[in-house]
Design a protein around this motif. Structure first.
Motif, short mmCIF file in Angstrom:
data_model
loop_
_atom_site.label_atom_id
_atom_site.label_comp_id
_atom_site.label_asym_id
_atom_site.label_seq_id
_atom_site.Cartn_x
_atom_site.Cartn_y
_atom_site.Cartn_z
N MET A 204 0.82 -1.20 0.00
CA MET A 204 0.00 0.00 0.00
C MET A 204 0.87 1.26 0.00
O MET A 204 0.57 2.24 -0.69
CB MET A 204 -0.94 -0.01 1.21
N GLU A 205 1.95 1.21 0.75
CA GLU A 205 2.89 2.34 0.77
C GLU A 205 3.51 2.54 -0.61
O GLU A 205 3.66 3.68 -1.07
CB GLU A 205 3.97 2.08 1.82
N LEU A 206 3.86 1.42 -1.26
CA LEU A 206 4.44 1.47 -2.60
C LEU A 206 3.45 2.08 -3.59
O LEU A 206 3.81 2.95 -4.40
CB LEU A 206 4.80 0.05 -3.02
N LYS A 207 2.21 1.63 -3.50
CA LYS A 207 1.17 2.15 -4.40
C LYS A 207 0.98 3.65 -4.23
O LYS A 207 0.87 4.40 -5.21
CB LYS A 207 -0.14 1.41 -4.12
N GLU A 208 0.94 4.11 -2.98
CA GLU A 208 0.74 5.53 -2.72
C GLU A 208 1.92 6.36 -3.21
O GLU A 208 1.75 7.47 -3.70
CB GLU A 208 0.50 5.76 -1.22
N GLU B 12 13.07 9.54 -3.36
CA GLU B 12 11.95 8.75 -2.84
C GLU B 12 11.93 7.36 -3.46
O GLU B 12 11.78 6.35 -2.76
CB GLU B 12 10.62 9.46 -3.10
N ILE B 13 12.10 7.30 -4.78
CA ILE B 13 12.08 6.00 -5.47
C ILE B 13 13.27 5.15 -5.03
O ILE B 13 13.15 3.93 -4.90
CB ILE B 13 12.06 6.21 -6.99
N SER B 14 14.41 5.79 -4.78
CA SER B 14 15.60 5.05 -4.34
C SER B 14 15.37 4.35 -3.01
O SER B 14 15.98 3.31 -2.73
CB SER B 14 16.80 6.00 -4.21
N SER B 15 14.48 4.88 -2.19
CA SER B 15 14.20 4.24 -0.90
C SER B 15 13.47 2.92 -1.08
O SER B 15 13.40 2.12 -0.15
CB SER B 15 13.38 5.19 -0.01
N TYR B 16 12.94 2.69 -2.29
CA TYR B 16 12.27 1.42 -2.60
C TYR B 16 13.10 0.55 -3.54
O TYR B 16 12.57 -0.28 -4.25
CB TYR B 16 10.89 1.70 -3.24
N LYS B 17 14.39 0.76 -3.51
CA LYS B 17 15.27 0.07 -4.45
C LYS B 17 15.14 -1.45 -4.36
O LYS B 17 15.21 -2.16 -5.37
CB LYS B 17 16.73 0.48 -4.21
N ILE C 189 12.15 -2.48 -6.42
CA ILE C 189 12.04 -1.63 -7.61
C ILE C 189 11.22 -2.29 -8.71
O ILE C 189 10.51 -1.60 -9.46
CB ILE C 189 13.45 -1.23 -8.13
N GLU C 190 11.26 -3.61 -8.84
CA GLU C 190 10.47 -4.27 -9.88
C GLU C 190 8.98 -4.05 -9.65
O GLU C 190 8.23 -3.76 -10.60
CB GLU C 190 10.80 -5.77 -9.95
N GLU C 191 8.55 -4.19 -8.41
CA GLU C 191 7.14 -3.97 -8.09
C GLU C 191 6.78 -2.49 -8.27
O GLU C 191 5.69 -2.16 -8.76
CB GLU C 191 6.82 -4.42 -6.67
N TYR C 192 7.69 -1.61 -7.90
CA TYR C 192 7.44 -0.17 -8.08
C TYR C 192 7.24 0.14 -9.56
O TYR C 192 6.28 0.85 -9.93
CB TYR C 192 8.63 0.63 -7.53
N LEU C 193 8.11 -0.38 -10.40
CA LEU C 193 8.01 -0.11 -11.83
C LEU C 193 6.78 -0.76 -12.44
O LEU C 193 6.17 -0.21 -13.37
CB LEU C 193 9.28 -0.60 -12.54
N GLU C 194 6.39 -1.93 -11.94
CA GLU C 194 5.15 -2.57 -12.41
C GLU C 194 3.94 -1.69 -12.10
O GLU C 194 3.03 -1.56 -12.93
CB GLU C 194 4.98 -3.95 -11.75
#
Length: 350
Positions: free
Chosen positions: A213-217, A240-245, A248-253
């Motif tokens: 949910m955090e990733l989605k937001e 901000e995106i680097s904190s989800y490194k 990252i695959e799920e972030y980019l999806e």
């Protein structure tokens, strides 16, 4: 551990394997193709257990010694080919784990099974090496190649294997599975099934993730504001995106899903049939509509191209921040109709 009857939504593949066992027409090599999480390894185990099962049925009994050994990955006649480097299977690994081993007869079964997960990561020498075994296997050998992209395999391998595609499930099937079999609460099952794309494994992973949910937001926050971002805003978004490194695959999806929604809205328009049901980021329909009006089809295509290439760039160790910067500039400039981001980056570096 699942048998054939527990595999959800892959009826065609399961029926093929059951019929092959029933009619004793086992091929020496199979390809199971489908995205990660679709159930390739589950099907490979169920097939292996059925072939090895001491009760010789069309499905594994799950109770005999052979079945229990496979359930714990301890059956000496079922070999999972491993590789040290995450992105490549080398010729030495194929030669050592398959070619040098196939002449040793099964210990306790009529078959000896080799399962190559990530088989599309075999380099060309490795593929040539396994091709020799596929062309002239001992009668007891069965090879299962599990791939995300079978087109990475040599045409000679493709022509000598029985190839089967794993298909995505309907959203309702995924949602029901999560609630009834995975014990996920209904509201969360509905949420993640929207993003899973018919992939049960992915849905389970998302439902089990505390960060989803955090990733989605985060994705929505970046995506909805990107058109008006300044250079300072871009740098903040990169941080901000680097904190989800690690994710990252799920972030980019998720980011890909956002622009899929933009494309759908642009194609269907506000009056399109069930447009709200087709949009995944439905909570942000206002921003999706605005971006669909601002973005040309060519710009959306450039965004998809950039997203498609990111994982490969990161695999070859291109600088993370630079890759994300180019992506954000591609998106922003597509929404603005400005200069190409590559040129802007070159100018900024001077």
């Amino acid at each position: 551990m699942a048998g054939f009857d527990d595999i959800e939504g892959q009826k065609g593949v399961v029926t093929h394997f059951k019929n092959a066992i029933k009619l004793n027409r086992i091929s020496h090599a199979y390809i199971l193709n489908g995205e990660k999480g679709m159930g390739k390894k589950t099907i490979a185990r169920a097939f292996s257990m059925t072939l090895m099962c001491e009760r010789h049925g069309e499905s594994p009994c799950m109770e005999c010694h052979a079945c229990k050994q496979i359930m714990t990955d301890n059956n000496p006649d079922v070999r999972w080919v491993t590789h040290e480097k995450p992105n490549v299977i080398s010729v030495d690994e194929v030669r050592r784990q398959i070619n040098a081993d196939v002449q040793i007869k099964p210990y306790s079964s009529d078959y000896k099974i080799y399962i190559v997960d990530d088989a599309d990561k075999m380099n060309q020498p490795a593929q040539n090496a396994i091709l020799k075994t596929i062309e002239e296997p001992p009668p007891y050998v069965v090879i299962l190649l599990l791939t995300v992209n079978k087109d990475m395999l040599l045409s000679t391998i493709l022509s000598r294997c029985v190839s089967m595609e794993l298909r995505p499930l309907r959203k309702q099937q995924v949602e029901s599975y999560l609630v009834e079999k995975a014990g996920i609460v209904d509201y969360k099952a509905r949420e993640v099934s929207d993003f899973a794309g018919g992939n049960i494994g992915k849905a389970i992973r998302l439902a089990s993730s505390d960060d989803f949910m955090e990733l989605k937001e985060s994705v929505a926050r970046v995506a909805k504001n990107i058109a008006k971002m300044t250079a300072a805003d871009i740098n903040a978004a990169i941080k901000e995106i680097s904190s989800y490194k690690e994710n990252i695959e799920e972030y980019l999806e998720l980011l890909f899903t956002w622009y899929r929604d933009v494309l759908i809205y642009k194609s269907c328009g506000e009056k399109g049939d069930n447009i709200n049901q087709k949009i995944i980021f439905a909570d942000y329909i206002k921003f999706i509509r605005q971006q669909s009006e601002a973005c040309s089809y060519e710009a959306i295509e450039r965004i998809f191209t950039e997203l498609d290439g990111i994982n490969e760039k990161l695999r070859v160790n291109v600088n993370f921040d630079m890759v994300i910067e180019l992506l954000l500039l591609t998106v922003r400039d597509g929404l603005r109709g400005d200069v190409k981001p590559e040129m802007e980056i070159l100018l900024a570096r001077q």
